[in-house]
Design a protein around this motif. Sequence first.
Motif, PDB file in Angstrom:
ATOM      1  N   ALA A   2      11.548 -36.883 -34.400  1.00  0.00           N
ATOM      2  CA  ALA A   2      10.725 -37.146 -35.569  1.00  0.00           C
ATOM      3  C   ALA A   2       9.266 -36.864 -35.238  1.00  0.00           C
ATOM      4  CB  ALA A   2      10.900 -38.584 -36.035  1.00  0.00           C
ATOM      5  N   GLU A   3       8.564 -36.174 -36.155  1.00  0.00           N
ATOM      6  CA  GLU A   3       7.181 -35.797 -35.915  1.00  0.00           C
ATOM      7  C   GLU A   3       6.201 -36.595 -36.769  1.00  0.00           C
ATOM      8  OE1 GLU A   3       6.968 -31.545 -36.388  1.00  0.00           O
ATOM      9  OE2 GLU A   3       7.844 -31.201 -34.414  1.00  0.00           O
ATOM     10  N   PHE A  15      11.230 -38.637 -42.693  1.00  0.00           N
ATOM     11  CA  PHE A  15      10.469 -38.069 -41.594  1.00  0.00           C
ATOM     12  C   PHE A  15      10.606 -36.549 -41.578  1.00  0.00           C
ATOM     13  CE2 PHE A  15      11.815 -42.291 -40.337  1.00  0.00           C
ATOM     14  CZ  PHE A  15      10.694 -42.853 -39.742  1.00  0.00           C
ATOM     15  N   GLN A  16       9.536 -35.885 -41.203  1.00  0.00           N
ATOM     16  CA  GLN A  16       9.654 -34.479 -40.821  1.00  0.00           C
ATOM     17  C   GLN A  16      10.056 -34.480 -39.357  1.00  0.00           C
ATOM     18  OE1 GLN A  16       6.194 -31.961 -41.506  1.00  0.00           O
ATOM     19  NE2 GLN A  16       6.658 -30.786 -39.669  1.00  0.00           N
ATOM     20  N   ALA A  17      11.059 -33.703 -39.010  1.00  0.00           N
ATOM     21  CA  ALA A  17      11.566 -33.714 -37.641  1.00  0.00           C
ATOM     22  C   ALA A  17      11.961 -32.308 -37.210  1.00  0.00           C
ATOM     23  CB  ALA A  17      12.772 -34.656 -37.528  1.00  0.00           C
ATOM     24  N   ILE A  28      14.545 -36.106 -42.139  1.00  0.00           N
ATOM     25  CA  ILE A  28      15.482 -37.204 -41.880  1.00  0.00           C
ATOM     26  C   ILE A  28      15.152 -38.346 -42.828  1.00  0.00           C
ATOM     27  CG2 ILE A  28      16.330 -38.900 -40.226  1.00  0.00           C
ATOM     28  CD1 ILE A  28      15.690 -36.978 -37.996  1.00  0.00           C
ATOM     29  N   LYS A  30      15.835 -42.040 -43.695  1.00  0.00           N
ATOM     30  CA  LYS A  30      16.340 -43.248 -43.036  1.00  0.00           C
ATOM     31  C   LYS A  30      16.453 -44.367 -44.057  1.00  0.00           C
ATOM     32  CE  LYS A  30      15.353 -46.226 -39.039  1.00  0.00           C
ATOM     33  NZ  LYS A  30      14.420 -46.469 -37.907  1.00  0.00           N
ATOM     34  N   ASN A  72      20.939 -42.431 -41.329  1.00  0.00           N
ATOM     35  CA  ASN A  72      19.973 -41.342 -41.194  1.00  0.00           C
ATOM     36  C   ASN A  72      20.604 -40.043 -41.688  1.00  0.00           C
ATOM     37  OD1 ASN A  72      17.624 -42.518 -39.248  1.00  0.00           O
ATOM     38  ND2 ASN A  72      19.626 -43.360 -38.682  1.00  0.00           N
ATOM     39  N   TYR A  77      14.664 -29.204 -44.873  1.00  0.00           N
ATOM     40  CA  TYR A  77      13.262 -29.590 -45.044  1.00  0.00           C
ATOM     41  C   TYR A  77      12.568 -28.634 -46.007  1.00  0.00           C
ATOM     42  CZ  TYR A  77       8.341 -30.430 -43.997  1.00  0.00           C
ATOM     43  OH  TYR A  77       7.004 -30.717 -44.104  1.00  0.00           O
TER      44      TYR A  77
END
Length: 250
Positions: A2-3, A15-17, A28, A30, A72, A77
């Motif tokens: 995760a970023e 999340f951007q991952a 992602i 969650k 998750n 994206y």
Amino acid sequence: MAERIVGHGSFGVVFQAKCLETGEMVAIKKVLQDKRYKNRELQTMRMLDHPNVVSLKHCFFSTTEKDELYLNLVLEYVPETVNRVIKHYNKMNQRMPLIYVKLYLYQVIMNFNWEHDLNYICIIFKVPSFVFAVVRYFEIHHSIKERKEELITTIFLFVVSKFHKRMPAEAVDLVSRLLQYSPHLRSTALEALIRPFFDELRDPNTRLPNGRSFPPLFNFKPHELKGAPMEIVVKLIPEHARHQCLLLGL
């Protein structure tokens, strides 16, 4: 890995991952698995296969120190949102080009036609559009039977007051057909897609303001057009795109 967080709400956190094996960028989502409720989102996402819905790539469960269970969802994206596009034009003190309005709304309605019998509360659109007023209308209409006339009138007045003299006649025509009180008078999704407001999207010479071509807009699957009158199908799929439909067996 995760970023950064790109979205959050009552549903959970997105999340951007990055996938360490392939380098692919993913999202992602969650979501807390509350034992008091049945969460059908994973089941729903596994069923979905449409260009205007982000695809499910993987899923896994995780727990916290408090023994909370999280689902998750690893999803396709999509970096851009309509909200960011609107803010971009607002900063330049410009209105968003009408062609984008047509494109985003067309894709939302196209998706409605495909998933009209699914629980779309759990669906994540590729086009999180500023036309949430219209989307919200459909959600309210299917869940609240009372006060329909008041709700429809309120939304119609909101749309008209927001654009009033700047709103093209073709847009008023479309909105008036979508917000009919009687279901028998209200346009179906396919009927809405063939309205004059979207004719520009069917012109093979039309391009986006940046010079790029449109994304696929006529890649209907056979079951999406099942039972549709031939006059609607002919208008829905322009001549220059019909060879693609022949390959799909339409």
